[in-house]
Design a protein around this motif. Structure first.
Motif, PDB file in Angstrom:
ATOM      1  N   UNK A 109       0.840  -1.199   0.000  1.00  0.00           N
ATOM      2  CA  UNK A 109       0.000   0.000   0.000  1.00  0.00           C
ATOM      3  C   UNK A 109       0.874   1.247   0.000  1.00  0.00           C
ATOM      4  N   UNK A 110       0.256   2.425  -0.255  1.00  0.00           N
ATOM      5  CA  UNK A 110       1.022   3.669  -0.098  1.00  0.00           C
ATOM      6  C   UNK A 110       1.561   3.743   1.333  1.00  0.00           C
ATOM      7  N   UNK A 111       2.800   4.148   1.459  1.00  0.00           N
ATOM      8  CA  UNK A 111       3.399   4.271   2.779  1.00  0.00           C
ATOM      9  C   UNK A 111       3.954   2.985   3.351  1.00  0.00           C
ATOM     10  N   UNK A 112       4.130   1.938   2.503  1.00  0.00           N
ATOM     11  CA  UNK A 112       4.721   0.693   3.000  1.00  0.00           C
ATOM     12  C   UNK A 112       6.011   1.003   3.743  1.00  0.00           C
ATOM     13  N   UNK A 113       6.151   0.446   4.949  1.00  0.00           N
ATOM     14  CA  UNK A 113       7.305   0.789   5.781  1.00  0.00           C
ATOM     15  C   UNK A 113       7.627  -0.305   6.787  1.00  0.00           C
ATOM     16  N   UNK A 114       8.904  -0.407   7.104  1.00  0.00           N
ATOM     17  CA  UNK A 114       9.371  -1.200   8.227  1.00  0.00           C
ATOM     18  C   UNK A 114       9.374  -0.279   9.436  1.00  0.00           C
ATOM     19  N   UNK A 115       9.068  -0.810  10.614  1.00  0.00           N
ATOM     20  CA  UNK A 115       9.114  -0.013  11.841  1.00  0.00           C
ATOM     21  C   UNK A 115       9.527  -0.891  13.015  1.00  0.00           C
ATOM     22  N   UNK A 116      10.151  -0.268  14.018  1.00  0.00           N
ATOM     23  CA  UNK A 116      10.527  -0.942  15.269  1.00  0.00           C
ATOM     24  C   UNK A 116      10.668   0.111  16.360  1.00  0.00           C
ATOM     25  N   UNK A 117      10.476  -0.320  17.599  1.00  0.00           N
ATOM     26  CA  UNK A 117      10.609   0.555  18.760  1.00  0.00           C
ATOM     27  C   UNK A 117      11.526  -0.087  19.792  1.00  0.00           C
ATOM     28  N   UNK A 118      12.366   0.739  20.410  1.00  0.00           N
ATOM     29  CA  UNK A 118      13.198   0.327  21.541  1.00  0.00           C
ATOM     30  C   UNK A 118      13.195   1.460  22.568  1.00  0.00           C
ATOM     31  N   UNK A 119      13.753   1.179  23.728  1.00  0.00           N
ATOM     32  CA  UNK A 119      13.968   2.215  24.744  1.00  0.00           C
ATOM     33  C   UNK A 119      15.457   2.304  25.043  1.00  0.00           C
TER      34      UNK A 119
END
Length: 140
Positions: A109-119
């Motif tokens: 889709x539009x805006x296809x992206x990989x993402x991850x979060x850490x602290x």
């Protein structure tokens, strides 16, 4: 003309733990520093960690996004797909627990992206993203 970018200052409670994370795990270069702050080259942007005793972060809240609980507040960067996966490997190799494991959003889709979060060690939440097509960052 000045290169566009950002400068962000965040509170931390221990510079040695912060150095181990930002330099040792994330691989950032350290810039100027004193005994109470450190400048980091955050992929060409300036991130400054300031010692504020007792400043360990707690969530202000979380928002449900794609079945994940996204920590608020958070900050982060847009990376290339290659840099994103390299960084995910560094984080895993450094024994850092993901708040949200790397995953692909909006596949096809539009805006296809990989993402991850850490602290970080002070509890500051960081998000890293990588768009398949960088021209789609603000696509609807």
């Amino acid at each position: 003309m000045t290169r566009p970018g950002f400068h962000l200052a965040i509170p931390v409670d221990n510079l040695e733990r912060v150095r181990a994370f930002y330099s040792g795990v994330l691989g950032l270069d350290e810039g100027r520093s004193t005994d109470v702050w450190v400048d980091w080259n955050f992929y060409g942007h300036q991130l400054v960690t300031h010692v504020v005793p007792g400043s360990e972060r707690v969530d202000a809240g979380r928002n449900a996004v794609d079945g994940h609980e996204v920590p608020v507040p958070h900050f982060g960067l847009l990376l290339s797909v290659e840099d994103f996966h390299d960084l995910a490997g560094r984080i895993r190799g450094g024994g850092i627990r993901f708040v949200i494991e790397p995953y692909l959003r909006f596949a096809g889709e539009p805006g296809e992206q990989w993402t991850m979060f850490v602290r970080d060690p002070a509890g500051n939440a960081l998000e890293f993203k990588a768009f398949r097509d960088e021209s789609q960052v603000f696509a609807k």
